[in-house]
Design an enzyme around this catalytic site. Structure first.
Site, PDB file in Angstrom:
ATOM      1  N   GLY A  14       0.833  -1.207   0.000  1.00 44.04           N
ATOM      2  CA  GLY A  14       0.000   0.000   0.000  1.00 44.04           C
ATOM      3  C   GLY A  14       0.863   1.249   0.000  1.00 44.04           C
ATOM      4  N   ARG A  75       1.477  -5.181  -5.651  1.00 42.83           N
ATOM      5  CA  ARG A  75       1.576  -6.388  -4.822  1.00 42.83           C
ATOM      6  C   ARG A  75       1.985  -7.504  -5.764  1.00 42.83           C
ATOM      7  NH1 ARG A  75      -2.440  -3.584  -1.587  1.00 42.83           N
ATOM      8  NH2 ARG A  75      -1.435  -3.363   0.428  1.00 42.83           N
ATOM      9  N   CYS A  76       2.950  -8.274  -5.348  1.00 40.14           N
ATOM     10  CA  CYS A  76       3.525  -9.262  -6.271  1.00 40.14           C
ATOM     11  C   CYS A  76       3.724 -10.598  -5.552  1.00 40.14           C
ATOM     12  CB  CYS A  76       4.860  -8.716  -6.798  1.00 40.14           C
ATOM     13  SG  CYS A  76       5.706  -9.869  -7.890  1.00 40.14           S
ATOM     14  N   ASP A 106       4.621  -4.549   6.516  1.00 43.80           N
ATOM     15  CA  ASP A 106       5.239  -5.800   6.985  1.00 43.80           C
ATOM     16  C   ASP A 106       5.503  -6.793   5.856  1.00 43.80           C
ATOM     17  OD1 ASP A 106       2.535  -6.176   6.698  1.00 43.80           O
ATOM     18  OD2 ASP A 106       2.295  -7.395   8.499  1.00 43.80           O
ATOM     19  N   THR A 128       3.510   3.339   5.666  1.00 47.55           N
ATOM     20  CA  THR A 128       2.105   2.901   5.694  1.00 47.55           C
ATOM     21  C   THR A 128       1.300   3.881   6.538  1.00 47.55           C
ATOM     22  OG1 THR A 128       0.566   1.268   6.609  1.00 47.55           O
ATOM     23  CG2 THR A 128       2.782   1.188   7.477  1.00 47.55           C
ATOM     24  N   ASP A 130      -1.196   3.268   8.241  1.00 46.63           N
ATOM     25  CA  ASP A 130      -1.934   2.615   9.335  1.00 46.63           C
ATOM     26  C   ASP A 130      -1.262   2.689  10.706  1.00 46.63           C
ATOM     27  OD1 ASP A 130      -3.740   1.873   7.368  1.00 46.63           O
ATOM     28  OD2 ASP A 130      -2.743  -0.040   6.992  1.00 46.63           O
ATOM     29  N   ASP A 132       0.738   0.607  12.026  1.00 44.36           N
ATOM     30  CA  ASP A 132       0.467  -0.712  12.605  1.00 44.36           C
ATOM     31  C   ASP A 132       1.703  -1.601  12.670  1.00 44.36           C
ATOM     32  OD1 ASP A 132       0.783  -1.097   9.903  1.00 44.36           O
ATOM     33  OD2 ASP A 132      -0.969  -2.377   9.651  1.00 44.36           O
ATOM     34  N   MET A 172      -9.792   4.319   7.104  1.00 40.22           N
ATOM     35  CA  MET A 172      -8.853   3.205   6.899  1.00 40.22           C
ATOM     36  C   MET A 172      -8.075   2.882   8.172  1.00 40.22           C
ATOM     37  SD  MET A 172      -7.157   3.336   3.191  1.00 40.22           S
ATOM     38  CE  MET A 172      -7.774   2.129   2.055  1.00 40.22           C
ATOM     39  N   ARG A 174      -6.762  -0.703   8.430  1.00 35.85           N
ATOM     40  CA  ARG A 174      -6.728  -2.177   8.513  1.00 35.85           C
ATOM     41  C   ARG A 174      -7.153  -2.621   9.917  1.00 35.85           C
ATOM     42  NH1 ARG A 174      -1.795  -5.043   5.608  1.00 35.85           N
ATOM     43  NH2 ARG A 174      -0.564  -3.826   7.068  1.00 35.85           N
ATOM     44  N   GLY A 188     -13.954  16.087  16.929  1.00 33.45           N
ATOM     45  CA  GLY A 188     -15.032  16.206  17.916  1.00 33.45           C
ATOM     46  C   GLY A 188     -16.155  15.213  17.683  1.00 33.45           C
ATOM     47  N   ARG A 252     -26.243   9.443   7.789  1.00 35.06           N
ATOM     48  CA  ARG A 252     -25.642   9.247   6.467  1.00 35.06           C
ATOM     49  C   ARG A 252     -24.327   8.498   6.626  1.00 35.06           C
ATOM     50  NH1 ARG A 252     -28.587  12.560   2.695  1.00 35.06           N
ATOM     51  NH2 ARG A 252     -30.559  12.757   3.835  1.00 35.06           N
TER      52      ARG A 252
HETATM   53  P1  ADP Z   1       2.676  -4.186   2.812  1.00 35.10           P
HETATM   54  O1  ADP Z   1       4.149  -4.154   2.560  1.00 35.10           O
HETATM   55  O2  ADP Z   1       2.040  -2.850   2.681  1.00 35.10           O
HETATM   56  O3  ADP Z   1       2.338  -4.935   4.086  1.00 35.10           O
HETATM   57  P2  ADP Z   1       1.880  -6.556   1.278  1.00 35.10           P
HETATM   58  O4  ADP Z   1       1.621  -7.398   2.498  1.00 35.10           O
HETATM   59  O5  ADP Z   1       0.926  -6.645   0.148  1.00 35.10           O
HETATM   60  O6  ADP Z   1       2.000  -4.993   1.617  1.00 35.10           O
HETATM   61  O7  ADP Z   1       3.341  -6.952   0.749  1.00 35.10           O
HETATM   62  C1  ADP Z   1       3.930  -6.264  -0.311  1.00 35.10           C
HETATM   63  C2  ADP Z   1       4.752  -7.214  -1.139  1.00 35.10           C
HETATM   64  O8  ADP Z   1       5.818  -7.756  -0.343  1.00 35.10           O
HETATM   65  C3  ADP Z   1       4.018  -8.445  -1.648  1.00 35.10           C
HETATM   66  O9  ADP Z   1       3.263  -8.191  -2.802  1.00 35.10           O
HETATM   67  C4  ADP Z   1       5.167  -9.380  -1.941  1.00 35.10           C
HETATM   68  O10 ADP Z   1       5.790  -9.054  -3.165  1.00 35.10           O
HETATM   69  C5  ADP Z   1       6.127  -9.066  -0.794  1.00 35.10           C
HETATM   70  N1  ADP Z   1       5.906 -10.043   0.284  1.00 35.10           N
HETATM   71  C6  ADP Z   1       4.835 -10.153   1.087  1.00 35.10           C
HETATM   72  N2  ADP Z   1       4.933 -11.223   1.918  1.00 35.10           N
HETATM   73  C7  ADP Z   1       6.126 -11.787   1.627  1.00 35.10           C
HETATM   74  C8  ADP Z   1       6.829 -12.929   2.131  1.00 35.10           C
HETATM   75  N3  ADP Z   1       6.327 -13.700   3.100  1.00 35.10           N
HETATM   76  N4  ADP Z   1       8.042 -13.210   1.593  1.00 35.10           N
HETATM   77  C9  ADP Z   1       8.561 -12.427   0.614  1.00 35.10           C
HETATM   78  N5  ADP Z   1       7.936 -11.367   0.087  1.00 35.10           N
HETATM   79  C10 ADP Z   1       6.748 -11.029   0.578  1.00 35.10           C
END
Ligand code: ADP
Length: 358
Positions: A14, A75-76, A106, A128, A130, A132, A172, A174, A188, A252
């Site tokens: 994010g 995100r990958c 994280d 981030t 958040d 968090d 937001m 999370r 307030g 609303r």
């Molecule tokens: P954020 O970093 O905001 O928490 P994500 O949890 O979507 O967001 O993680 C971002 C990217 O970090 C993922 O799309 C992935 O490429 C990589 N990632 C997440 N978890 C792992 C993992 N356990 N090991 C290696 N890469 C990871």
């Protein structure tokens, strides 16, 4: 002392206001130390595909005040596989990237620690909105997002006052209620609902009834997105229905969602981003890696990524078997102390919101 010729920098997961300030600071610090920087576009996906752009002091010269991330994010999931990791490491070799700065949450830090383990020293920066990440008091983006949230609530307040309405605002965060708490106090709000605390809906509806009876026209009720019904649907929308049906209130609903992730970063976010990024470059040059930059009691420091991830799981009651085995009793005590600190912060903000909310 390890020497790096080239650092790669990426933003992942994010996005958060202040990420560009991190990039600019890292580039300027690196060049001051005689190191090149390459931008990796689209997070870990860009690392795997070799989607790179050389960064110079000139190319980052006006980005400090821009929201979003000019390196883009994604995100990958493929990256998190053994094959993905192999491709990413090969890519670093091919493009002579000697170390990485990975900005995100994280998930991003998990990627950074995996890269370090596979021979590419990496440091994480907490970007981030958040707030968090248990290991740090502050994450880059929080201040901007709460200021944007409050500005928007102020606008809603104007029209609620004109029409004697109540507005439930979902924000937001999370699983973390911090954005909701800051927003509720600063706007307030009559009440705030966060996942960390039980929410007495009947008492809040009664309070609203009394306030209305005593002539209060506009009312704001802030709900954190982490508040969900047992079936996982957003509680905020359920609450609006209950207010209409049970209190006969013209309620609303507004969901701010991603809009508070954008916008020009505040001074706080630009400053913290610059400080953390500059320190990250310094540490990499000194041969340090596998850490996330944190702010603790006003000081910027480096915390071991494994420690930070396990502290997060401890905070969320999601420790896995063996998680604590590699830590000393002192480190486990440090984690517990951090968790108590996070809980105290939530308690303090919640109490302020309860004491002054009207
Ligand atoms: P954020 O970093 O905001 O928490 P994500 O949890 O979507 O967001 O993680 C971002 C990217 O970090 C993922 O799309 C992935 O490429 C990589 N990632 C997440 N978890 C792992 C993992 N356990 N090991 C290696 N890469 C990871």
């Amino acid at each position: 002392m390890a020497t790096f010729r080239k650092i790669g920098i990426l933003t992942s997961g994010g996005d958060a206001p202040g990420m560009n300030a991190c990039i600019k600071a890292a580039v300027n610090k690196a060049y001051a130390l005689g190191i090149e920087v390459v931008g990796i576009r689209g997070g870990y996906a860009g690392l795997m595909n070799g989607d790179l752009v050389p960064l110079t002091q000139q190319s980052v010269s006006n980005i400090i005040g821009e929201g979003g991330t000019f390196l883009y994010s994604s995100r990958c999931p493929e990256f998190a596989t053994e094959e993905g990791m192999r491709i990413a490491v090969e890519s670093c070799k091919k493009h002579q990237i000697d170390a990485l700065i990975c900005i995100g949450g994280d998930g991003t830090f998990r990627g950074a620690t995996d890269m370090t383990f596979h021979g590419v020293p990496s440091i994480g920066l907490p970007g981030t909105i958040d707030n968090d990440i248990t290991a740090t008091d502050y994450t880059i983006g929080l201040d901007t997002s709460i200021n944007t949230t409050v500005k928007m609530i102020d606008c809603l307040r104007d029209t609620c006052e004109s029409h004697a309405r109540l507005n439930v605002v979902e924000v937001m965060g999370r699983h973390c209620g911090q954005i909701a708490l800051y927003a509720a106090i600063a706007s307030g709000a009559v009440a705030v609902a966060i996942p960390e605390k039980p929410f007495d809906e009947a008492a809040v509806i009664e309070k609203i009834r009394m306030l209305r009876k005593n002539g209060k026209r506009s009312m704001i009720l802030v709900v954190a997105e982490g508040m969900v019904n047992p079936d996982g649907t957003p509680y905020s929308e359920t609450l609006v229905q209950h207010l209409k049906e049970q209190a006969g209130i013209d309620a609303r609903f507004a969901r701010f969602a991603h809009v508070v992730r954008g916008g020009q970063p505040t001074v706080r976010d630009r400053t913290t981003a610059s400080d953390m990024a500059s320190r990250a470059v310094e540490l990499l040059v000194q041969g340090k890696s596998n850490v996330v930059m944190c702010e603790l009691d006003g000081e910027i420091c480096a915390v071991d990524i494994a420690f930070a991830l396990v502290a997060d799981r401890m905070y969320k009651n999601k420790l896995k078997e063996g998680d604590l085995d590699r830590f000393t009793p002192e480190q486990i005590e440090q984690m517990k102390a951090l968790i108590e600190k996070r809980k105290r912060e939530i308690d303090r903000l919640y109490q302020v919101a309860a004491d002054v909310g009207f």
